[in-house]
Design a protein around this motif. Structure first.
Motif, PDB file in Angstrom:
ATOM      1  N   MET A 198       7.819  -0.876  -2.082  1.00 39.73           N
ATOM      2  CA  MET A 198       6.541  -0.169  -2.020  1.00 39.73           C
ATOM      3  C   MET A 198       5.417  -1.000  -2.628  1.00 39.73           C
ATOM      4  O   MET A 198       4.281  -0.986  -2.140  1.00 39.73           O
ATOM      5  CB  MET A 198       6.662   1.182  -2.727  1.00 39.73           C
ATOM      6  CG  MET A 198       7.600   2.161  -2.029  1.00 39.73           C
ATOM      7  SD  MET A 198       7.118   2.533  -0.326  1.00 39.73           S
ATOM      8  CE  MET A 198       5.704   3.589  -0.622  1.00 39.73           C
ATOM      9  N   GLU A 199       5.744  -1.746  -3.681  1.00 43.40           N
ATOM     10  CA  GLU A 199       4.730  -2.627  -4.276  1.00 43.40           C
ATOM     11  C   GLU A 199       4.345  -3.726  -3.289  1.00 43.40           C
ATOM     12  O   GLU A 199       3.161  -4.055  -3.124  1.00 43.40           O
ATOM     13  CB  GLU A 199       5.264  -3.235  -5.571  1.00 43.40           C
ATOM     14  CG  GLU A 199       4.243  -4.113  -6.281  1.00 43.40           C
ATOM     15  CD  GLU A 199       4.757  -4.646  -7.603  1.00 43.40           C
ATOM     16  OE1 GLU A 199       4.045  -5.467  -8.213  1.00 43.40           O
ATOM     17  OE2 GLU A 199       5.869  -4.255  -8.020  1.00 43.40           O
ATOM     18  N   TYR A 200       5.330  -4.280  -2.617  1.00 45.51           N
ATOM     19  CA  TYR A 200       5.065  -5.337  -1.639  1.00 45.51           C
ATOM     20  C   TYR A 200       4.229  -4.810  -0.470  1.00 45.51           C
ATOM     21  O   TYR A 200       3.334  -5.492   0.040  1.00 45.51           O
ATOM     22  CB  TYR A 200       6.388  -5.899  -1.119  1.00 45.51           C
ATOM     23  CG  TYR A 200       6.222  -6.991  -0.096  1.00 45.51           C
ATOM     24  CD1 TYR A 200       5.977  -8.304  -0.490  1.00 45.51           C
ATOM     25  CD2 TYR A 200       6.304  -6.712   1.270  1.00 45.51           C
ATOM     26  CE1 TYR A 200       5.813  -9.313   0.445  1.00 45.51           C
ATOM     27  CE2 TYR A 200       6.136  -7.712   2.216  1.00 45.51           C
ATOM     28  CZ  TYR A 200       5.893  -9.011   1.797  1.00 45.51           C
ATOM     29  OH  TYR A 200       5.720 -10.008   2.729  1.00 45.51           O
ATOM     30  N   LEU A 201       4.529  -3.578  -0.064  1.00 48.27           N
ATOM     31  CA  LEU A 201       3.819  -2.996   1.079  1.00 48.27           C
ATOM     32  C   LEU A 201       2.472  -2.393   0.683  1.00 48.27           C
ATOM     33  O   LEU A 201       1.755  -1.869   1.536  1.00 48.27           O
ATOM     34  CB  LEU A 201       4.681  -1.911   1.739  1.00 48.27           C
ATOM     35  CG  LEU A 201       5.999  -2.383   2.366  1.00 48.27           C
ATOM     36  CD1 LEU A 201       6.777  -1.194   2.915  1.00 48.27           C
ATOM     37  CD2 LEU A 201       5.753  -3.411   3.468  1.00 48.27           C
ATOM     38  N   GLY A 202       2.164  -2.455  -0.604  1.00 46.49           N
ATOM     39  CA  GLY A 202       0.875  -1.949  -1.055  1.00 46.49           C
ATOM     40  C   GLY A 202       0.816  -0.448  -1.202  1.00 46.49           C
ATOM     41  O   GLY A 202      -0.267   0.141  -1.227  1.00 46.49           O
ATOM     42  N   ARG A 203       1.976   0.174  -1.305  1.00 43.67           N
ATOM     43  CA  ARG A 203       2.063   1.624  -1.465  1.00 43.67           C
ATOM     44  C   ARG A 203       1.188   2.335  -0.451  1.00 43.67           C
ATOM     45  O   ARG A 203       0.797   3.441  -0.569  1.00 43.67           O
ATOM     46  CB  ARG A 203       1.714   2.036  -2.895  1.00 43.67           C
ATOM     47  CG  ARG A 203       2.733   1.479  -3.907  1.00 43.67           C
ATOM     48  CD  ARG A 203       2.613   2.129  -5.255  1.00 43.67           C
ATOM     49  NE  ARG A 203       3.607   1.603  -6.173  1.00 43.67           N
ATOM     50  CZ  ARG A 203       4.840   2.081  -6.337  1.00 43.67           C
ATOM     51  NH1 ARG A 203       5.230   3.121  -5.637  1.00 43.67           N
ATOM     52  NH2 ARG A 203       5.676   1.532  -7.189  1.00 43.67           N
TER      53      ARG A 203
END
Length: 203
Positions: A198-203
């Motif tokens: 989720m952090e990688y996908l920008g939440r």
């Protein structure tokens, strides 16, 4: 090793604890094993009958007063030897067929919102299971400390060939708890992975 062979050995292992009916085995699987091992109820009786035919188990009819007649299965010396030979062998790697990972992998060409939705739903599901496992762990820890076991655990202890003293009860219940800990740590790892995604996908 085939699925059928694994089912044979799993049931032999349960019968090594105490004699049981097919219903007793299914109930035990549901109570204590379902988070890491499952058996189709429709396969339990054919497997038990096959174990009897092969000499690994024996069957007797229980017609105790006030009870419906039922078949009780117990392990034989041949079955004990088979079970002990198997349990000392290295375990097969877990089978890999993960629907979540497949969906996430295939979402790579879709909008980011789709990938996030997949992970959010998975994280919510895993968190609910973790909460359930943590509650069970707390109950088991308290049971070991106080030698006061919940009904479902006492049902496992009852009927074993050798009466269990406090130390043996604690050891057996401790193994149950540590098996559960394996599941807890695995889920915590999955939740950490979800957070990284989720952090990688920008939440």
């Amino acid at each position: 090793m085939s699925t059928k062979q694994k089912t044979n050995l799993a049931l032999l292992g349960l019968l090594s604890w105490k004699p049981m009916s097919g219903y007793d085995i299914k109930k035990l699987v549901d109570i204590g094993l379902s988070h890491f091992w499952n058996e189709n109820y429709g396969q339990i009786y054919p497997t038990l009958n096959r174990l009897v035919e092969d000499g690994y188990a024996k069957k007797k009819v229980d017609s105790s007063s006030g009870k419906r007649k039922r078949n009780i299965y117990s392990i034989t010396k041949k079955g004990e030897d088979k079970f002990r030979d198997w349990i000392s062998l290295p375990s097969s790697p877990p089978s890999v067929r993960n629907e979540l990972q497949l969906k996430f992998f295939l979402s790579g060409k879709l909008p980011v919102a789709t990938s996030r939705k997949i992970i959010r739903a998975y994280r919510q599901q895993q968190k609910a299971v973790l909460d359930e496992y943590m509650d069970s762990e707390k109950i088991l820890r308290e049971a070991i400390a106080n030698d006061a076991y919940p009904e479902e655990v006492r049902q496992i202890f009852e009927g074993q060939p050798e009466p269990l003293n406090r130390k043996k009860r604690a050891k057996q219940c401790g193994v149950f708890m540590l098996t559960l800990r394996h599941g807890i740590l695995a889920i915590e790892g999955r939740l950490k992975w979800c957070d990284e995604v989720m952090e990688y996908l920008g939440r």
